[in-house]
Design a protein around this motif. Structure first.
Motif, PDB file in Angstrom:
ATOM      1  N   VAL A 162       7.339 -14.813 -17.275  1.00 33.78           N
ATOM      2  CA  VAL A 162       6.737 -13.618 -15.860  1.00 33.78           C
ATOM      3  C   VAL A 162       7.539 -13.612 -15.571  1.00 33.78           C
ATOM      4  O   VAL A 162       8.115 -15.180 -14.783  1.00 33.78           O
ATOM      5  N   ASN A 163       8.363 -13.670 -14.566  1.00 28.83           N
ATOM      6  CA  ASN A 163       9.436 -12.840 -13.927  1.00 28.83           C
ATOM      7  C   ASN A 163       8.992 -12.465 -11.942  1.00 28.83           C
ATOM      8  O   ASN A 163       9.170 -13.186 -11.058  1.00 28.83           O
ATOM      9  N   GLU A 164       8.074 -11.197 -11.948  1.00 29.23           N
ATOM     10  CA  GLU A 164       7.981 -10.706 -11.112  1.00 29.23           C
ATOM     11  C   GLU A 164       6.489 -10.548 -11.074  1.00 29.23           C
ATOM     12  O   GLU A 164       6.417  -9.909 -12.082  1.00 29.23           O
ATOM     13  N   VAL A 165       5.943 -10.066  -9.789  1.00 27.05           N
ATOM     14  CA  VAL A 165       4.532  -9.838  -9.618  1.00 27.05           C
ATOM     15  C   VAL A 165       4.072  -8.571  -8.742  1.00 27.05           C
ATOM     16  O   VAL A 165       5.622  -8.849  -7.565  1.00 27.05           O
ATOM     17  N   GLN A 166       3.429  -7.611  -9.009  1.00 27.46           N
ATOM     18  CA  GLN A 166       3.205  -6.304  -8.321  1.00 27.46           C
ATOM     19  C   GLN A 166       2.249  -6.245  -8.107  1.00 27.46           C
ATOM     20  O   GLN A 166       1.067  -6.272  -8.852  1.00 27.46           O
ATOM     21  N   LEU A 167       1.274  -6.489  -7.043  1.00 28.17           N
ATOM     22  CA  LEU A 167       0.768  -6.028  -6.467  1.00 28.17           C
ATOM     23  C   LEU A 167      -0.737  -4.900  -5.457  1.00 28.17           C
ATOM     24  O   LEU A 167       0.087  -5.205  -4.308  1.00 28.17           O
ATOM     25  N   TYR A 168      -0.582  -3.602  -6.084  1.00 26.71           N
ATOM     26  CA  TYR A 168      -0.336  -3.033  -4.777  1.00 26.71           C
ATOM     27  C   TYR A 168      -1.642  -1.507  -5.015  1.00 26.71           C
ATOM     28  O   TYR A 168      -2.146  -1.105  -6.067  1.00 26.71           O
ATOM     29  N   TYR A 169      -1.289  -1.060  -3.868  1.00 24.92           N
ATOM     30  CA  TYR A 169      -2.815   0.015  -3.438  1.00 24.92           C
ATOM     31  C   TYR A 169      -2.659   1.245  -3.010  1.00 24.92           C
ATOM     32  O   TYR A 169      -1.190   1.485  -2.766  1.00 24.92           O
ATOM     33  N   ARG A 170      -3.255   2.711  -3.973  1.00 24.84           N
ATOM     34  CA  ARG A 170      -2.509   3.377  -3.653  1.00 24.84           C
ATOM     35  C   ARG A 170      -4.090   4.429  -2.749  1.00 24.84           C
ATOM     36  O   ARG A 170      -5.076   4.045  -3.033  1.00 24.84           O
ATOM     37  N   GLY A 171      -3.624   5.327  -1.792  1.00 25.62           N
ATOM     38  CA  GLY A 171      -4.054   5.535  -1.171  1.00 25.62           C
ATOM     39  C   GLY A 171      -3.577   6.916   0.185  1.00 25.62           C
ATOM     40  O   GLY A 171      -2.693   7.342  -0.234  1.00 25.62           O
ATOM     41  N   LEU A 172      -4.764   7.087   0.666  1.00 20.17           N
ATOM     42  CA  LEU A 172      -4.066   7.538   2.223  1.00 20.17           C
ATOM     43  C   LEU A 172      -3.771   6.614   3.629  1.00 20.17           C
ATOM     44  O   LEU A 172      -4.819   6.584   3.841  1.00 20.17           O
ATOM     45  N   CYS A 173      -3.230   6.870   4.041  1.00 21.75           N
ATOM     46  CA  CYS A 173      -2.607   6.133   4.651  1.00 21.75           C
ATOM     47  C   CYS A 173      -3.571   6.405   6.162  1.00 21.75           C
ATOM     48  O   CYS A 173      -3.700   7.524   6.360  1.00 21.75           O
ATOM     49  N   SER A 174      -4.023   5.248   7.364  1.00 20.01           N
ATOM     50  CA  SER A 174      -4.626   6.146   8.630  1.00 20.01           C
ATOM     51  C   SER A 174      -3.991   7.049   9.193  1.00 20.01           C
ATOM     52  O   SER A 174      -4.552   7.773   9.330  1.00 20.01           O
ATOM     53  N   GLU A 175      -2.321   7.223   9.072  1.00 21.87           N
ATOM     54  CA  GLU A 175      -1.574   8.280  10.053  1.00 21.87           C
ATOM     55  C   GLU A 175      -1.811   9.056   9.474  1.00 21.87           C
ATOM     56  O   GLU A 175      -2.382  10.513   9.812  1.00 21.87           O
ATOM     57  N   CYS A 176      -1.752   9.620   7.879  1.00 24.51           N
ATOM     58  CA  CYS A 176      -1.802  10.628   6.839  1.00 24.51           C
ATOM     59  C   CYS A 176      -3.661  11.186   7.067  1.00 24.51           C
ATOM     60  O   CYS A 176      -3.899  12.399   7.702  1.00 24.51           O
ATOM     61  N   ALA A 177      -4.484  10.042   7.509  1.00 18.73           N
ATOM     62  CA  ALA A 177      -6.039  10.408   8.095  1.00 18.73           C
ATOM     63  C   ALA A 177      -6.408  11.229   8.461  1.00 18.73           C
ATOM     64  O   ALA A 177      -7.685  11.727   8.263  1.00 18.73           O
ATOM     65  N   LYS A 178      -5.562  10.989   9.574  1.00 15.34           N
ATOM     66  CA  LYS A 178      -5.847  11.762  11.138  1.00 15.34           C
ATOM     67  C   LYS A 178      -5.944  12.763  11.206  1.00 15.34           C
ATOM     68  O   LYS A 178      -6.263  13.608  10.980  1.00 15.34           O
ATOM     69  N   PHE A 196       1.157  -1.325   0.026  1.00 15.06           N
ATOM     70  CA  PHE A 196      -0.137  -0.202  -0.107  1.00 15.06           C
ATOM     71  C   PHE A 196       1.048   0.884  -0.084  1.00 15.06           C
ATOM     72  O   PHE A 196       1.974   0.899   0.512  1.00 15.06           O
ATOM     73  N   PHE A 197       0.531   1.991  -0.762  1.00 21.22           N
ATOM     74  CA  PHE A 197       1.528   3.243  -0.954  1.00 21.22           C
ATOM     75  C   PHE A 197       0.400   4.696  -0.399  1.00 21.22           C
ATOM     76  O   PHE A 197      -0.730   4.913  -1.057  1.00 21.22           O
ATOM     77  N   CYS A 198       1.118   5.367   0.200  1.00 26.33           N
ATOM     78  CA  CYS A 198       0.637   6.540   1.081  1.00 26.33           C
ATOM     79  C   CYS A 198       0.983   7.618   0.082  1.00 26.33           C
ATOM     80  O   CYS A 198       2.115   7.671   0.248  1.00 26.33           O
ATOM     81  N   LYS A 199       0.042   8.247  -1.072  1.00 21.57           N
ATOM     82  CA  LYS A 199       0.066   9.400  -1.371  1.00 21.57           C
ATOM     83  C   LYS A 199       0.383  10.661  -0.836  1.00 21.57           C
ATOM     84  O   LYS A 199       1.421  11.072  -1.563  1.00 21.57           O
ATOM     85  N   GLN A 200       0.510  10.854   0.080  1.00 23.17           N
ATOM     86  CA  GLN A 200       0.413  11.499   1.505  1.00 23.17           C
ATOM     87  C   GLN A 200       2.318  12.373   1.922  1.00 23.17           C
ATOM     88  O   GLN A 200       2.682  12.366   1.502  1.00 23.17           O
ATOM     89  N   CYS A 201       2.145  10.641   2.324  1.00 27.04           N
ATOM     90  CA  CYS A 201       3.620  11.066   3.156  1.00 27.04           C
ATOM     91  C   CYS A 201       4.473   9.996   2.554  1.00 27.04           C
ATOM     92  O   CYS A 201       6.039  10.091   2.467  1.00 27.04           O
TER      93      CYS A 201
END
Lengths: 141, 141
Positions: B121-137, B91-96
DNA sequence: ATGGGTGCAAAGGATTTGCAACATT
DNA sequence: AATGTTGCAAATCCTTTGCACCCAT
């Protein structure tokens, strides 16, 4: 005069249309090739001779923010953009650097207000890396 | 003297161990924080005073090639590395800009010699982007 | 006339490369 | 001594920013 699909899409997204913006979006909508900024620039500078790289950068970044295009960050070295904003799976070739859409596999989806581990989700990306069929051919020697 | 886990892992991967390489891998193996090159450098330059950023760049790139670490390219602006090479979701936080491991969701896996749409295929990546709980506060104001 | 869009040039950063010094075997 | 590693400095490349000009309303 009848407005183009690209024109309408811009207006819907709340983006003021301009010659450059329409041309860039039109290009994205008709070329499913995950172009980089440079690719878009090279493709359009013939038609819009005054086009600058800066404008392409700024425009594509804006498109991504407004949801008109999707930013794809698979390549270590450069970002590319995808005109198809519906979620789908990508494949990145380490050799030639091209990005392909994967048909075989279903894309993960995100529901409204979805969260993972308590983090609020906006986008998903699923991609595979490896050697594309084209490069694999030339490898065999 | 008994060899460290990091030392052994390097040898297994066919990488000649050195003070720098052991230190970097050791750091990766004990810090599950998806560090950037800069982070690794800052963390280690105290112990290895002569360490250079170049070495960290080259070493991490090499680790990724040899499968000792995983390159994570979610951030538009900078690459980071993951010492855990088993596939897992990010999970990637766009803010921090921080990268988190996601426990909630199963990771896609790749079998031996797997192919998608004919690409190898050699590798896989699955990721989500958004706002982490810390930054959401801090956002709530 | 005004507000926003464009594009040039310059700045800013991240990453890579060339090469000489160095360490280890 | 030989081979490979390191690290400095410079080069390179991608991307952003500042600002003046221009266009459309």
């Amino acid at each position: 005069m009848k407005k183009s699909k690209a024109y309408e899409k811009l207006v819907e997204a709340g983006i003021k249309p301009s010659v450059q913006r329409i041309a860039i979006l039109e290009y994205m909508m008709t070329h499913n090739i995950h172009p980089t900024v440079e690719t878009v620039y090279n493709a359009l500078v013939g038609k819009i001779q005054t086009l600058s790289v800066t404008t392409v950068y700024n425009t594509l970044r804006m498109f991504a923010e407004k949801g008109v295009a999707q930013m794809v960050t698979i390549d270590e070295h450069r970002v590319c953009y995808d005109g198809f904003t519906d979620p789908h799976v990508h494949f990145f070739c380490k050799q030639c650097g091209k990005v392909f859409d994967v048909q075989d596999l279903p894309a993960p989806t995100i529901g409204e207000g979805m969260a993972v581990d308590g983090h609020q989700v906006n986008e998903v990306q699923l991609y595979y890396r490896g050697l594309c069929s084209e490069c694999a051919k030339h490898e065999t020697k």
